[in-house]
Design an enzyme around this catalytic site. Structure first.
Site, mmCIF file in Angstrom:
data_model
loop_
_atom_site.group_PDB
_atom_site.id
_atom_site.type_symbol
_atom_site.label_atom_id
_atom_site.label_comp_id
_atom_site.label_asym_id
_atom_site.label_seq_id
_atom_site.Cartn_x
_atom_site.Cartn_y
_atom_site.Cartn_z
ATOM 1 N N GLY A 1 -1.860 57.847 -45.174
ATOM 2 C CA GLY A 1 -2.118 59.102 -45.882
ATOM 3 C C GLY A 1 -1.923 60.319 -45.454
ATOM 4 N N LYS A 2 -1.123 60.327 -44.354
ATOM 5 C CA LYS A 2 -0.908 61.761 -43.587
ATOM 6 C C LYS A 2 -0.254 62.774 -44.616
ATOM 7 C CE LYS A 2 1.577 59.741 -40.408
ATOM 8 N NZ LYS A 2 1.216 58.451 -40.789
ATOM 9 N N THR A 3 1.042 62.158 -45.063
ATOM 10 C CA THR A 3 1.651 63.242 -46.071
ATOM 11 C C THR A 3 0.876 63.462 -47.401
ATOM 12 O OG1 THR A 3 3.649 62.080 -45.433
ATOM 13 C CG2 THR A 3 3.714 63.395 -47.231
ATOM 14 N N PRO B 1 -0.839 55.688 -37.668
ATOM 15 C CA PRO B 1 0.539 54.721 -38.235
ATOM 16 C C PRO B 1 0.842 55.073 -39.599
ATOM 17 C CG PRO B 1 -1.861 53.769 -37.432
ATOM 18 C CD PRO B 1 -2.328 55.246 -37.492
ATOM 19 N N PRO B 2 1.877 54.151 -39.918
ATOM 20 C CA PRO B 2 2.659 54.511 -41.062
ATOM 21 C C PRO B 2 1.595 53.924 -42.113
ATOM 22 C CG PRO B 2 3.950 53.492 -39.640
ATOM 23 C CD PRO B 2 2.604 53.158 -38.933
ATOM 24 N N GLY B 3 1.504 54.813 -43.368
ATOM 25 C CA GLY B 3 0.796 54.332 -44.609
ATOM 26 C C GLY B 3 -0.686 54.672 -44.616
ATOM 27 N N LYS C 1 -9.577 47.021 -31.924
ATOM 28 C CA LYS C 1 -10.056 45.722 -31.223
ATOM 29 C C LYS C 1 -11.236 45.206 -31.602
ATOM 30 C CE LYS C 1 -7.445 47.255 -26.882
ATOM 31 N NZ LYS C 1 -7.526 47.476 -25.529
ATOM 32 N N SER D 1 -5.174 47.056 -20.344
ATOM 33 C CA SER D 1 -6.577 46.424 -20.867
ATOM 34 C C SER D 1 -6.704 45.067 -20.661
ATOM 35 C CB SER D 1 -6.576 46.840 -22.132
ATOM 36 O OG SER D 1 -5.603 46.325 -23.151
#
Length: 792
Positions: free
Chosen positions: A354-356, A350-352, A714, A671
Site C-alpha cells: 500500500g505504499k503508492t 515489500p510489494p503490495g 519470524k 541469524s
C-alpha cells in the site's frame, strides 16, 4: 459428350479461374510446358485446367491441392519463351475431377465431363448479354481506358462467353469465381454474375461519391486558407492585425510569473519576433513560452485538518497504525510551521503493502492534487532534469512536467520505485534527485529545459521503494524513512473483506448479494493461495472467484454464489502455498529456526549429523557465504566450549554435515548462528531439542548472541506453524512491541545474551566459563590418546 472416365494432363491455374467458351494465351513453367509438348507430340490436344486452392510449387501439388471442377482445354499452339512456354488454348467444357496424380509424366487427372444445364433460352441469353454489357458501360464510363475492353465486349454474343471473358479480370475472390464455375445451371450462373456486377456498380458509385466529397472539402479548405491569408494582409494594411507575438505579449503581461521569469519570457519573445517566417526556431521558442505560461508560479497556503486527515487514512487503510501515526505527526509539523508546506517521505516495504495508495490517500487528506512518476528502469539524468533546448525534440524533466500537469505548486508528488533507478552513459538520475529532495536546495530547482529556477519547497514528495539498501546514502539522508512491514493474516482478512471485496465486486459488475465469501473461506485463501507480504495476490484470487461467478450469472446457471472453504479447490485449484509445521518430535541434531523472506516469514529446520571421515565440515542447502561462516563459528564454539562434555570424542575422525532443507531456495544471513550451534550441541550430546521451540540470533566466536532483523515476520511465522516458545536475542526484546498482541499472547519468549543462555534453555546444560588453558590441555590429552591408539 463423354460419360466415362477419361485421362489428361493437368495445367494448374493459380490465383484465378477460367471458364468454358473462351480463347486465351497462358504461360506455364518449363516442367509443365515440356510435359504438354511431349503430350501433343503423341497426337493428343486435350488437357484439364484446374484452379489450385492456394499457390504451391509444381512438385508439391497433390490431389488435395485442386478444386473439383475445372475445364477441358484444347491446345492450338505452343511456343517456347523465357523460363517457360506460351500456349494458345480454347476452353471447351466443364469437367469433374475424380483424381489427380503426380508421377513421372507430371500431373495427370482422371475426369468426367460435367455438362451445363441448357435452361437458358435464346431470348434470355440475348437479354442477359445486353444487360451485362449495359452494366459494364455504366461502370466503364468512370474509368479511363475502358473503351478498349468495351469494344471487345461488343463482339461477344452469349452470356457464357461474356462471363468467361470478364471473370478473370474482375476483383472477385477465388472462392467467388470457383463457386460461379461450379453452378450447373446456365441461367443461375448468369443471374449470380449479374448480381455481382450490380453490387460492383454500386460500390464504384459510392467510392466516386466519397472521392468527390473529399475533393470538394479539400477545395473548400484551400479556399478558406487563401481567404484567411488575404484577410490577414488586409488587416496588416489597415493596422488592425494581432499577431502571435502580440498574443504572447498579452499573456505574459497578464500572467503571475515572477519578475526574473518575466524577463526571460520577454527576451524569448524578442527572438520570436525577429525569427524569419518558416524558421525552425519558431516552434522551439513557442513551445518554451507555452511552458513558462502554463507553469504555476504562486502557491496558496492551506490549513491542514489533522482530524480529517486521520479519518481519510483510517478509511482507506486498515492496520499499519504506526505508519499512519508517523504520517499524521508529519502533517502536524507541516501545519504548525506554515511557511513551507513541502516535505519528503520515503515509504519502504515489500510489494503490495500500500505504499503508492498511501501517497494517494495523503493527497486526499491534504486536499491537494496527486501526481505520480514511475522511476523504475529510468537510466537517463534528463528524465529528471529535462533536455537542453538545443536538442531536437527536447522536453522538460518529469518533475517540471508533473508540476505543469498538476497546475499547482504544492501537489503531492509520488516518486514510485525510486530504488530501481539505473545508471548509464547519460548520467545518474539518482544524483539528479538529490537537488529535488533536498529541502535546502529545491527552493531553486534548475531544469535544463526550463532554464529558470523553480521553487519545489511546497511540493509534498513521497518516494516509494521495496529495498532501501539499493538507494544511495545521500538520497536516503534527505528523506524521512517510514517502513511498511508485511501484513498479518488478520490484517489481510480485514483488508480483503472491507476494501478489496467491494472493489472487486464493482470491477466485475457484481453486488454483495450476488457474491459473498465466508470468513473461513477468506482465511483459507490468505493462508493457502497467497504467498506475499502485501495483498496483490489476494486481489487476484478474489478477482478469479468474481470472474467465475460472473460467468455463472450470465449463463443463468446460478443467480448468486456464496463461497465456502470447501468450494475453493473448484474455483482456485489446488492450494499454492505449503507452510512448514512444527513436528511432534525432533531427534538429536535437529533444531527449528526462523527465516525472514520478502513475502513474510517461515520456520526453517537445521539438521546436523556425524559420519566417519577426516574432520571436514560439510554444508548443503544452498547456503550463502555469511551462513557458511556462521556454521564455521558454531563448530569452533562447540569444540572450545563443550570440552568437558565431549571428552573422548575425536573430531578429526568424523565429518560433520549440516543441512538446511528446501535446497532449491537460496539462504543467507547471520541469524541462523544460534540455531546451527544448538543443532551441533544437540548432536554431540545426543540430547533432542523440543520440537515446539524455535530460535534466531547471530552468534560470535566468543559466544555472544547479537540482535537480528525481521523479528515480526519470524515470530508470526512461528506462531502460525505451531511453535510455543521462542528464543530471541536480548536486544530484540523491544521488537515485540511491533507484533500484534493476538500473536504474542499465544507464545512464550526467552531472551538470551550468550550461547550459555541458549544451551541452558534449549538443552538444559550448564557450560563452564571459557578457559583457553583448559582447551590447550584438552587438545594435548586428545593428541596423546590418538598416539597411544596408533602404537597399539
Amino acid at each position: 459428350m463423354m460419360d466415362k472416365v477419361a485421362k489428361a494432363p493437368v495445367i494448374p491455374i493459380t490465383e484465378t479461374v477460367i471458364f468454358p467458351g473462351i480463347k486465351n494465351r497462358i504461360f506455364v513453367n518449363d516442367v509443365i510446358g515440356k510435359n504438354i509438348k511431349k503430350y501433343i507430340g503423341e497426337s493428343n490436344t486435350l488437357a484439364v485446367g484446374v484452379s489450385t486452392k492456394q499457390y504451391s510449387e509444381y512438385n508439391t501439388l497433390t490431389d488435395d491441392s485442386f478444386y473439383r471442377i475445372g475445364v477441358l482445354l484444347r491446345f492450338d499452339k505452343i511456343e517456347e519463351a523465357d523460363n517457360g512456354y506460351i500456349i494458345d488454348i480454347y476452353t471447351l467444357r466443364r469437367v469433374n475431377i475424380i483424381n489427380v496424380t503426380n508421377n513421372l509424366d507430371g500431373l495427370q487427372a482422371e475426369y468426367l465431363e460435367q455438362p451445363d444445364w441448357p435452361d437458358l433460352s435464346e431470348d434470355d441469353n440475348r437479354e442477359m448479354t445486353e444487360y451485362i454489357k449495359h452494366l459494364l458501360r455504366e461502370i466503364g464510363q468512370n474509368f479511363k481506358g475502358a473503351d478498349y475492353f468495351l469494344k471487345i465486349l461488343d463482339e461477344l454474343h452469349s452470356v457464357q462467353e461474356t462471363i468467361g471473358y470478364l471473370v478473370p479480370m474482375m476483383g472477385m475472390s477465388m472462392e467467388e469465381k470457383q463457386n460461379l464455375l461450379e453452378i450447373n445451371s446456365q441461367k443461375r450462373r448468369a443471374l449470380k454474375f449479374i448480381d455481382y456486377l450490380i453490387r460492383e456498380k454500386d460500390s464504384v458509385h459510392l467510392q466516386l461519391e466519397i472521392s468527390k466529397k473529399y475533393s470538394r472539402e479539400k477545395d473548400k479548405n484551400y479556399r478558406d486558407a487563401m481567404l484567411r491569408e488575404q484577410l490577414k494582409n488586409i488587416e496588416a494594411e489597415l493596422g488592425e492585425d494581432e499577431s502571435d507575438e502580440d498574443d504572447y505579449r498579452n499573456r505574459i503581461d497578464a500572467s503571475d510569473m515572477p519578475d526574473n521569469v518575466r524577463k526571460v519570457a520577454l527576451k524569448e519573445l524578442k527572438k520570436l519576433e525577429a525569427a524569419p517566417p518558416g524558421s525552425a526556431e519558431i516552434n522551439v521558442i513557442m513551445n518554451y513560452l507555452d511552458l513558462l505560461l502554463e507553469m504555476p508560479w504562486h502557491c496558496d497556503i492551506h490549513d491542514i485538518d489533522i482530524g480529517n486527515a486521520r479519518k481519510v487514512l483510517d478509511a482507506n487503510h486498515y492496520g499499519i497504525d504506526d505508519v499512519k501515526k508517523r504520517v499524521i505527526e508529519h502533517l502536524a509539523v507541516m501545519e504548525l510551521k506554515k511557511e513551507r508546506q513541502g516535505s519528503i517521505l520515503l515509504l519502504v516495504g515489500p510489494p503490495g503493502t500500500g505504499k503508492t495508495s498511501l501517497g494517494r490517500s495523503i493527497a486526499e487528506a491534504l486536499d491537494r492534487k496527486y501526481i505520480r512518476a514511475s522511476l523504475g528502469g529510468v537510466r537517463d539524468e534528463s528524465e529528471i532534469r529535462g533536455h537542453r533546448r538545443t536538442y531536437i525534440g527536447a522536453l522538460p524533466g518529469r518533475i517540471i512536467k508533473g508540476i505543469k500537469d498538476a497546475g499547482t505548486m504544492n501537489p503531492v508528488f509520488v516518486l514510485d520505485e525510486i530504488d530501481k533507478l539505473g545508471i548509464s552513459n547519460q548520467g545518474d538520475p539518482s544524483a539528479a534527485l538529490l537537488e529535488v529532495l533536498d529541502p535546502e536546495q529545491n527552493a531553486s530547482f534548475s531544469d535544463h529545459y526550463l532554464e529558470v529556477p523553480y521553487d519545489l519547497s511546497n511540493v509534498f514528495f513521497i518516494a516509494t521503494a521495496n529495498d532501501a539498501s539499493t538507494i544511495p546514502g545521500p538520497l536516503l539522508d534527505r528523506a524521512e524513512i517510514i517502513e511498511l512491514s508485511s501484513y498479518t493474516n488478520n490484517e489481510k482478512m480485514h483488508i480483503g473483506e472491507e476494501h478489496l471485496m467491494p472493489k472487486v465486486l464493482e470491477e466485475h459488475g457484481l453486488t454483495s448479494e450476488q457474491l459473498s465469501i465466508d470468513h473461513e473461506a477468506m482465511a483459507k485463501i490468505i493462508e493457502d493461495y497467497t504467498a506475499e507480504a502485501g495483498v496483490r495476490g489476494l486481489t487476484k484470487e478474489l478477482a478469479k472467484i468474481a470472474r467465475a461467478t460472473t460467468e455463472k450469472i450470465v449463463s443463468e446457471t446460478a443467480s448468486s454464489v456464496h463461497v465456502k472453504p470447501e468450494d475453493l479447490e473448484a474455483l482456485l485449484g489446488h492450494k499454492k502455498r505449503h507452510h512448514e509445521k512444527a513436528g511432534e518430535h525432533n531427534g538429536p541434531g535437529v533444531v527449528t529456526g526462523m527465516a525472514w523472506t520478502t513475502v513474510g516469514g517461515e520456520i526453517l529446520f537445521t539438521e546436523a549429523t556425524f559420519m566417519p571421515g577426516s574432520g571436514q565440515l560439510i554444508m548443503t542447502g544452498q547456503l550463502g557465504d555469511v551462513m557458511k561462516e556462521s556454521a564455521t563459528i558454531a563448530m569452533s564454539l562447540i569444540r572450545s566450549r563443550l570440552g568437558k562434555q565431549t571428552v573422548g570424542f575425536n573430531y578429526q575422525s568424523y565429518d560433520t554435515h549440516i543441512h538446511v532443507p528446501a535446497g532449491a531456495t537460496p539462504k543467507d544471513g547471520p541469524s541462523a548462528g544460534v540455531t546451527i550451534t544448538t543443532a551441533l550441541a544437540s548432536l554431540i550430546l545426543g540430547k533432542p531439542v523440543d520440537s515446539k521451540l524455535s530460535m534466531t540470533g547471530e552468534i560470535t566466536l566468543s559466544g555472544q548472541v547479537l540482535p537480528v532483523g525481521g523479528i515480526k515476520e519470524k515470530v508470526m511465522a512461528a506462531q502460525r506453524s505451531g511453535i510455543q516458545k521462542i528464543i530471541l536475542p536480548a536486544e530484540n526484546e523491544q521488537d515485540l512491541e511491533d507484533i500484534p498482541q493476538e500473536v504474542t499472547d499465544q507464545l512464550s519468549f526467552c531472551f538470551v545474551k550468550n550461547i550459555d543462555d541458549v544451551l541452558k534453555e534449549a538443552l538444559g546444560i550448564e557450560l563452564p566459563k571459557y578457559d583457553i588453558r583448559f582447551d590447550v590441555a584438552l587438545n594435548k590429552k586428545r593428541e596423546e590418546s590418538d598416539l597411544t591408539s596408533v602404537i597399539l
